[in-house]
Motif scaffolding. Structure first.
Motif, PDB file in Angstrom:
ATOM      1  N   ASN A 146       1.839   6.155 -12.208  1.00  0.00           N
ATOM      2  CA  ASN A 146       0.600   6.609 -12.924  1.00  0.00           C
ATOM      3  C   ASN A 146       0.368   5.373 -13.939  1.00  0.00           C
ATOM      4  OD1 ASN A 146      -1.492   8.312 -13.817  1.00  0.00           O
ATOM      5  ND2 ASN A 146      -0.563   8.128 -15.832  1.00  0.00           N
ATOM      6  N   THR A 147       1.550   4.752 -14.598  1.00  0.00           N
ATOM      7  CA  THR A 147       1.188   3.693 -15.381  1.00  0.00           C
ATOM      8  C   THR A 147       0.653   2.262 -14.766  1.00  0.00           C
ATOM      9  OG1 THR A 147       2.977   4.293 -16.666  1.00  0.00           O
ATOM     10  CG2 THR A 147       2.159   1.972 -16.811  1.00  0.00           C
ATOM     11  N   LEU A 148       1.197   2.022 -13.497  1.00  0.00           N
ATOM     12  CA  LEU A 148       0.708   0.985 -12.580  1.00  0.00           C
ATOM     13  C   LEU A 148      -0.645   1.008 -12.098  1.00  0.00           C
ATOM     14  CD1 LEU A 148       3.794   0.305 -10.404  1.00  0.00           C
ATOM     15  CD2 LEU A 148       3.097  -1.224 -12.169  1.00  0.00           C
ATOM     16  N   TYR A 149      -0.885   2.419 -11.843  1.00  0.00           N
ATOM     17  CA  TYR A 149      -2.321   2.757 -11.285  1.00  0.00           C
ATOM     18  C   TYR A 149      -3.303   2.432 -12.477  1.00  0.00           C
ATOM     19  CZ  TYR A 149      -6.347   5.259  -9.241  1.00  0.00           C
ATOM     20  OH  TYR A 149      -7.612   5.568  -8.868  1.00  0.00           O
ATOM     21  N   GLN A 150      -3.123   2.894 -13.670  1.00  0.00           N
ATOM     22  CA  GLN A 150      -3.905   2.798 -14.885  1.00  0.00           C
ATOM     23  C   GLN A 150      -3.873   1.279 -15.138  1.00  0.00           C
ATOM     24  OE1 GLN A 150      -5.680   5.197 -16.232  1.00  0.00           O
ATOM     25  NE2 GLN A 150      -4.836   6.576 -14.918  1.00  0.00           N
ATOM     26  N   LEU A 151      -3.013   0.543 -14.841  1.00  0.00           N
ATOM     27  CA  LEU A 151      -3.129  -1.096 -15.298  1.00  0.00           C
ATOM     28  C   LEU A 151      -3.687  -1.590 -14.229  1.00  0.00           C
ATOM     29  CD1 LEU A 151       0.541  -1.574 -16.630  1.00  0.00           C
ATOM     30  CD2 LEU A 151      -1.764  -1.689 -18.142  1.00  0.00           C
TER      31      LEU A 151
ATOM     32  N   MET B  48       5.278  11.083  -7.468  1.00  0.00           N
ATOM     33  CA  MET B  48       4.652  11.241  -8.931  1.00  0.00           C
ATOM     34  C   MET B  48       5.444  10.986  -9.956  1.00  0.00           C
ATOM     35  SD  MET B  48       2.797  14.972  -8.210  1.00  0.00           S
ATOM     36  CE  MET B  48       4.093  15.871  -7.575  1.00  0.00           C
ATOM     37  N   LEU B  49       5.817   9.411  -9.629  1.00  0.00           N
ATOM     38  CA  LEU B  49       6.725   8.819 -10.939  1.00  0.00           C
ATOM     39  C   LEU B  49       6.205   8.342 -11.953  1.00  0.00           C
ATOM     40  CD1 LEU B  49       9.449   6.848  -8.646  1.00  0.00           C
ATOM     41  CD2 LEU B  49       9.830   9.099  -9.620  1.00  0.00           C
ATOM     42  N   PRO B  50       6.409   8.623 -13.461  1.00  0.00           N
ATOM     43  CA  PRO B  50       5.613   8.170 -14.199  1.00  0.00           C
ATOM     44  C   PRO B  50       5.195   6.692 -14.268  1.00  0.00           C
ATOM     45  CG  PRO B  50       7.465   9.467 -14.966  1.00  0.00           C
ATOM     46  CD  PRO B  50       7.739   9.198 -13.705  1.00  0.00           C
ATOM     47  N   ILE B  51       5.956   5.833 -13.683  1.00  0.00           N
ATOM     48  CA  ILE B  51       5.704   4.391 -13.560  1.00  0.00           C
ATOM     49  C   ILE B  51       4.524   4.181 -12.512  1.00  0.00           C
ATOM     50  CG2 ILE B  51       7.400   3.884 -11.631  1.00  0.00           C
ATOM     51  CD1 ILE B  51       7.862   1.350 -12.821  1.00  0.00           C
TER      52      ILE B  51
ATOM     53  N   HIS C 242       0.894  -1.212  -0.013  1.00  0.00           N
ATOM     54  CA  HIS C 242       0.081   0.006  -0.048  1.00  0.00           C
ATOM     55  C   HIS C 242       1.042   1.144  -0.072  1.00  0.00           C
ATOM     56  CE1 HIS C 242      -3.717  -2.071   2.036  1.00  0.00           C
ATOM     57  NE2 HIS C 242      -3.560  -2.413   0.923  1.00  0.00           N
ATOM     58  N   ILE C 243       1.941   1.265   0.988  1.00  0.00           N
ATOM     59  CA  ILE C 243       2.756   2.348   1.260  1.00  0.00           C
ATOM     60  C   ILE C 243       3.541   2.942  -0.178  1.00  0.00           C
ATOM     61  CG2 ILE C 243       4.615   3.592   2.336  1.00  0.00           C
ATOM     62  CD1 ILE C 243       3.256   1.978   4.988  1.00  0.00           C
ATOM     63  N   VAL C 244       4.123   1.694  -0.729  1.00  0.00           N
ATOM     64  CA  VAL C 244       5.207   1.879  -1.710  1.00  0.00           C
ATOM     65  C   VAL C 244       4.273   2.195  -2.974  1.00  0.00           C
ATOM     66  CG1 VAL C 244       6.526   0.658  -3.454  1.00  0.00           C
ATOM     67  CG2 VAL C 244       6.703   0.284  -0.915  1.00  0.00           C
ATOM     68  N   LEU C 245       3.236   1.738  -3.134  1.00  0.00           N
ATOM     69  CA  LEU C 245       2.400   2.300  -4.496  1.00  0.00           C
ATOM     70  C   LEU C 245       2.001   3.490  -4.248  1.00  0.00           C
ATOM     71  CD1 LEU C 245       0.169  -0.989  -5.196  1.00  0.00           C
ATOM     72  CD2 LEU C 245       2.017  -0.124  -6.618  1.00  0.00           C
ATOM     73  N   TRP C 246       1.639   4.003  -2.806  1.00  0.00           N
ATOM     74  CA  TRP C 246       1.041   5.288  -3.010  1.00  0.00           C
ATOM     75  C   TRP C 246       2.252   6.390  -3.063  1.00  0.00           C
ATOM     76  CZ3 TRP C 246       3.236   8.548   1.032  1.00  0.00           C
ATOM     77  CH2 TRP C 246       2.614   9.897   1.014  1.00  0.00           C
ATOM     78  N   LEU C 247       3.573   6.042  -2.543  1.00  0.00           N
ATOM     79  CA  LEU C 247       4.617   6.875  -2.632  1.00  0.00           C
ATOM     80  C   LEU C 247       5.074   7.038  -4.019  1.00  0.00           C
ATOM     81  CD1 LEU C 247       6.961   5.220   0.177  1.00  0.00           C
ATOM     82  CD2 LEU C 247       6.196   7.520   0.031  1.00  0.00           C
ATOM     83  N   ILE C 248       5.075   6.077  -4.802  1.00  0.00           N
ATOM     84  CA  ILE C 248       5.549   6.131  -6.085  1.00  0.00           C
ATOM     85  C   ILE C 248       4.442   6.802  -7.163  1.00  0.00           C
ATOM     86  CG2 ILE C 248       7.073   4.390  -6.191  1.00  0.00           C
ATOM     87  CD1 ILE C 248       5.065   2.479  -7.672  1.00  0.00           C
ATOM     88  N   GLN C 249       3.113   6.681  -6.741  1.00  0.00           N
ATOM     89  CA  GLN C 249       2.243   7.312  -7.512  1.00  0.00           C
ATOM     90  C   GLN C 249       1.895   8.669  -7.096  1.00  0.00           C
ATOM     91  OE1 GLN C 249      -1.768   5.320  -7.153  1.00  0.00           O
ATOM     92  NE2 GLN C 249      -2.655   7.266  -8.102  1.00  0.00           N
ATOM     93  N   ASP C 250       1.362   8.860  -5.981  1.00  0.00           N
ATOM     94  CA  ASP C 250       1.015  10.294  -5.397  1.00  0.00           C
ATOM     95  C   ASP C 250       2.212  11.250  -4.772  1.00  0.00           C
ATOM     96  OD1 ASP C 250      -1.536   9.562  -6.114  1.00  0.00           O
ATOM     97  OD2 ASP C 250      -2.139   8.843  -4.287  1.00  0.00           O
ATOM     98  N   PHE C 251       3.055  10.654  -4.040  1.00  0.00           N
ATOM     99  CA  PHE C 251       4.030  11.542  -3.301  1.00  0.00           C
ATOM    100  C   PHE C 251       5.242  11.925  -4.272  1.00  0.00           C
ATOM    101  CE2 PHE C 251       7.641  12.089  -0.306  1.00  0.00           C
ATOM    102  CZ  PHE C 251       7.194  13.266   0.439  1.00  0.00           C
TER     103      PHE C 251
ATOM    104  N   HIS D  80      -4.895   2.899  -3.950  1.00  0.00           N
ATOM    105  CA  HIS D  80      -5.816   3.570  -3.439  1.00  0.00           C
ATOM    106  C   HIS D  80      -5.799   5.035  -3.954  1.00  0.00           C
ATOM    107  CE1 HIS D  80      -5.093   0.456  -0.099  1.00  0.00           C
ATOM    108  NE2 HIS D  80      -6.071   0.877  -0.023  1.00  0.00           N
ATOM    109  N   ALA D  81      -6.945   5.861  -3.773  1.00  0.00           N
ATOM    110  CA  ALA D  81      -7.217   7.168  -4.015  1.00  0.00           C
ATOM    111  C   ALA D  81      -6.684   8.208  -3.142  1.00  0.00           C
ATOM    112  CB  ALA D  81      -8.669   7.260  -4.695  1.00  0.00           C
ATOM    113  N   GLY D  82      -5.382   8.254  -3.045  1.00  0.00           N
ATOM    114  CA  GLY D  82      -4.826   9.384  -2.117  1.00  0.00           C
ATOM    115  C   GLY D  82      -4.495   8.721  -0.704  1.00  0.00           C
ATOM    116  N   LEU D  83      -3.511   9.551  -0.139  1.00  0.00           N
ATOM    117  CA  LEU D  83      -3.067   9.004   1.311  1.00  0.00           C
ATOM    118  C   LEU D  83      -3.949   8.722   2.271  1.00  0.00           C
ATOM    119  CD1 LEU D  83      -0.376   8.922   3.116  1.00  0.00           C
ATOM    120  CD2 LEU D  83      -0.545  11.181   3.796  1.00  0.00           C
ATOM    121  N   MET D  84      -5.069   9.370   2.430  1.00  0.00           N
ATOM    122  CA  MET D  84      -6.293   9.377   3.583  1.00  0.00           C
ATOM    123  C   MET D  84      -6.737   7.921   3.354  1.00  0.00           C
ATOM    124  SD  MET D  84      -5.683  11.355   5.717  1.00  0.00           S
ATOM    125  CE  MET D  84      -4.016  11.463   5.513  1.00  0.00           C
ATOM    126  N   HIS D  85      -7.004   7.727   2.042  1.00  0.00           N
ATOM    127  CA  HIS D  85      -7.878   6.412   1.548  1.00  0.00           C
ATOM    128  C   HIS D  85      -6.771   5.263   2.214  1.00  0.00           C
ATOM    129  CE1 HIS D  85      -9.762   3.980  -1.770  1.00  0.00           C
ATOM    130  NE2 HIS D  85     -10.221   3.545  -0.465  1.00  0.00           N
TER     131      HIS D  85
END
Length: 251
Positions: A42-47, A37-40, A26-35, A70-75
């Motif tokens: 967003n790609t993982l999220y879309q997939l 904001m690595l391109p990978i 959970h934390i790793v996916l949030w870090l690379i996506q939302d915190f 998850h849709a953001g940190l609080m979620h």
């Protein structure tokens, strides 16, 4: 049974490896996506997001992967907190394999329901369906395996689940299908995974020295980490993440 008395993050990970792994994901996916904001990210999220349109096109992995995004940190923090509170006891009672089957199984049931009952372009993410599956297992124990729950835990989990189900219909942007059918999935799975299960207590003695007590002449020279820091390390990490999320919203 919902009291946490681990002295450090290391001990929590040691005693509850499956719960810890899920939370780390959970934390790793949030870090690379939302915190970060690595391109990978967003790609993982879309997939990985649960998209009814793409599932209908044959992308059936989306019946599993949404429970880790998850849709953001609080979620993310809310679902991770829920796992910290309610996952460890079940992992100890069921064992790693059965816990994984129960958690993922309930999550899949929740995502299938979202696909069947949601509209054609409905998209969703979150572990709440799987978490409600854990609630379903606890409720099954509450009524059919009463010896597995002490009275206080039974009352506590009942109140929490009732509140959770009520909030499911009151709060906006909630995947109602995932909550309801995740709960049902956990309830149905419960009798399959609870066979030969013994009660669990967080106070049971886990620390055993098989070699006996040994004298260490240099024990007073070693640097020691304050016990309070060990006990609070996990919560410090979670609070820091929460503060980062709040700051990101303010800024």
């Amino acid at each position: 049974m919902f009291i946490r008395n681990e002295r450090s993050v290391t001990e929590f990970i040691k005693f509850y490896p499956v719960v810890s792994t899920i939370i780390i994901i959970h934390i790793v996916l949030w870090l690379i996506q939302d915190f970060l904001m690595l391109p990978i990210g967003n790609t993982l999220y879309q997939l990985g997001a649960g998209s009814n349109y793409h599932i209908a096109q044959g992308e059936y992995w989306r019946l599993i992967t949404p429970m880790f995004f998850h849709a953001g940190l609080m979620h993310m923090l809310f679902n991770s907190f829920s796992l910290v509170l309610f996952g460890p006891a079940l992992e100890q009672m069921l064992g790693k394999t059965k816990f994984v089957l129960a958690y993922v199984g309930a999550g899949i049931v929740a995502n299938i329901a979202s696909f069947i009952f949601g509209h054609a372009i409905y998209t969703h993410v979150g572990a709440s369906g799987a978490v409600f599956g854990l609630f379903g297992i606890y409720i099954f124990m509450r009524f059919f395996r009463k010896h597995l729950l002490d009275y206080q835990s039974s009352q506590m989990i009942t109140v929490i689940i009732v509140i959770g189900l009520i909030m499911t219909f009151l709060r906006p942007n909630i995947n109602v299908y995932a909550h309801i059918f995740g709960f049902i999935g956990g309830f149905v799975i419960a009798p399959l995974v609870l066979r030969k299960t013994k009660p669990y207590s967080p106070w049971q003695r886990r620390y055993r020295d098989d070699d006996g007590v040994q004298f260490d002449p240099n024990r007073w020279k070693k640097k020691r980490v304050p016990s309070n820091m060990k006990k609070n390390a996990f919560w410090i990490v979670i609070v820091v993440l929460a503060l980062l999320g709040l700051l990101s919203r303010i800024l």
